[in-house]
Enzyme design. Structure first.
Site, short mmCIF file in Angstrom:
data_model
loop_
_atom_site.label_atom_id
_atom_site.label_comp_id
_atom_site.label_asym_id
_atom_site.label_seq_id
_atom_site.Cartn_x
_atom_site.Cartn_y
_atom_site.Cartn_z
N ASP A 77 0.82 -1.21 0.00
CA ASP A 77 0.00 0.00 0.00
C ASP A 77 0.85 1.26 0.00
O ASP A 77 2.02 1.26 0.41
CB ASP A 77 -0.96 0.02 1.18
CG ASP A 77 -0.27 -0.09 2.53
OD1 ASP A 77 0.73 -0.82 2.62
OD2 ASP A 77 -0.74 0.55 3.49
N GLU A 138 -0.09 -1.73 5.47
CA GLU A 138 0.95 -1.42 6.46
C GLU A 138 0.83 0.02 6.93
O GLU A 138 1.07 0.32 8.10
CB GLU A 138 2.33 -1.66 5.82
CG GLU A 138 3.50 -1.59 6.81
CD GLU A 138 4.15 -0.23 6.92
OE1 GLU A 138 5.06 -0.09 7.74
OE2 GLU A 138 3.74 0.71 6.20
#
Length: 373
Positions: A77, A138
């Site tokens: 991400d 994350e």
């Protein structure tokens, strides 16, 4: 290494939008690529528990040398605004036009991992098993790592315990081996409502109770390995009402969870003193967001990788850092992690950029480490 191939792969990935909880398209791209490269794939479905659309990926590249092998890890991400990001190569720099983040955090790390494996395979370098672990979410609390269903992973797909996380800001050569635990705290102060203009003496101002307590708390840098921060105070009432509720939120970080609990007890003492002096009551809640990351091998693994950098004439530095990452979560499962720099700068901003020569050095170091077996 093939520098141009690495850069082409990185640019292609940077232009795939993959914000937290919406990494699905990017995950499919990576799975297809890893399969083409000869990997065995395991997809963890922990994302179903928090409303994401992407599995965590384990890709295994079987080795031809016996031994435990190594795990290379990163996250998929990126931080917004990142939609329609266009990568611009300007000399030694990869950047955007300044309207979006780049996403080099952590697609730079993933590009280094991919080129490392391609190089190993093309040069027919003998190696132990190589595992790649890529997580979603994350950036919003390590949700992918936190929701990994470890007990469901087939034994032959369980990653190697020595883990290199390619997700550190700054230059190659940086090796982070320790990071703090973080606890989130919330304190709700309860006062008593009253008309602020007619009979304020009948009320207990919850904001005043909270303020007194805060003024007697140690906040900021507490010691070399401990910090605290209050980030939110909430109490919304009309000016003619003595507020009866005030909530504060914050965090405490330390490389010792016992130290965090000591600080929490001191905060309770400050709250007790406040309600004793001003009246009212309070409720303090806390929870561990992630545990301490620390080496479980007396820094042997970190020092081995430092030697690789030095052999490549890249100055190395072992570091204790103040932030958390997937590594903290993986530590619970017994992984022995180091976090290495990949050339990221100004991460989480639209001024983000990636230094190409540092990315190449990181990739070279990964190849050399795997060569050494």
């Amino acid at each position: 290494m093939n520098k141009q191939r690495l850069l082409n792969n990185l640019v292609e990935m940077l232009e795939i939008h993959s914000p937290s909880k919406k990494e699905g398209e990017y995950a499919k791209y990576l799975v297809n690529l890893f399969k083409e490269m000869g990997a065995l794939i395991y997809l963890d479905k922990g994302y179903l528990e928090y409303g994401g659309d992407s599995p965590s990926i384990i890709a295994k590249f079987p080795g031809n040398i016996e031994g435990d092998g190594v795990t290379l890890a990163a996250h998929m991400d990126v931080v917004e605004p990142n939609s329609n990001a266009k990568a611009i190569i300007d000399g030694n720099i990869i950047k955007t036009d300044g309207t979006t983040t780049l996403g080099g955090d952590d697609k730079g790390g993933i590009a280094a991992i991919i080129e490392t494996i391609r190089t190993i395979k093309e040069e027919n370098i003998p190696h132990k098993d190589i595992y790649v672990v890529l997580t979603p979410c994350e950036e919003i609390g390590m949700l992918g790592a936190k929701h990994f269903n470890w007990e469901e992973i087939p034994k032959d797909m369980f990653p190697a315990k020595n883990m290199i996380v390619v997700d550190n800001a700054g230059k190659s050569g940086l090796i982070a081996h320790s990071a703090p635990s973080k606890y989130d705290i919330e304190i709700c102060f309860q006062g008593k409502k009253a008309h602020a203009g007619i009979e304020p003496e009948k009320g207990i101002n919850a904001i005043a109770v909270a303020s007194y307590a805060l003024s007697h708390m140690n906040i900021g840098r507490i010691d070399d390995l401990t910090t605290s921060n209050i980030s939110k105070i909430n109490s919304e009432f009309p000016s003619n009402v003595v507020p009866d509720v005030c909530t504060i939120n914050g965090e405490i970080r330390s490389h010792s969870e016992d130290r965090i609990l000591e600080i929490i007890e001191l905060y309770k003492k400050a709250c007790d003193e406040s309600v004793t002096k001003l009246g009212g009551s309070y409720k303090l809640n806390y929870q561990c967001d992630y545990p301490v990351l620390k080496p479980n091998d007396n820094l042997i693994f970190a020092k081995q990788f430092a030697e690789v950098y030095e052999e490549l004439n890249i100055p190395s530095e072992l570091k204790v850092i103040g932030g958390g990452s997937d590594s903290n979560i993986f530590a619970k499962q017994g992984f022995n992690s180091i976090i290495i720099g990949v050339g990221m700068n100004n991460v989480h901003t639209v001024e983000e950029y990636l230094e190409i020569d540092e990315l190449l050095k990181t990739t070279e170091a990964l190849v050399k480490y795997i060569k050494k077996g």
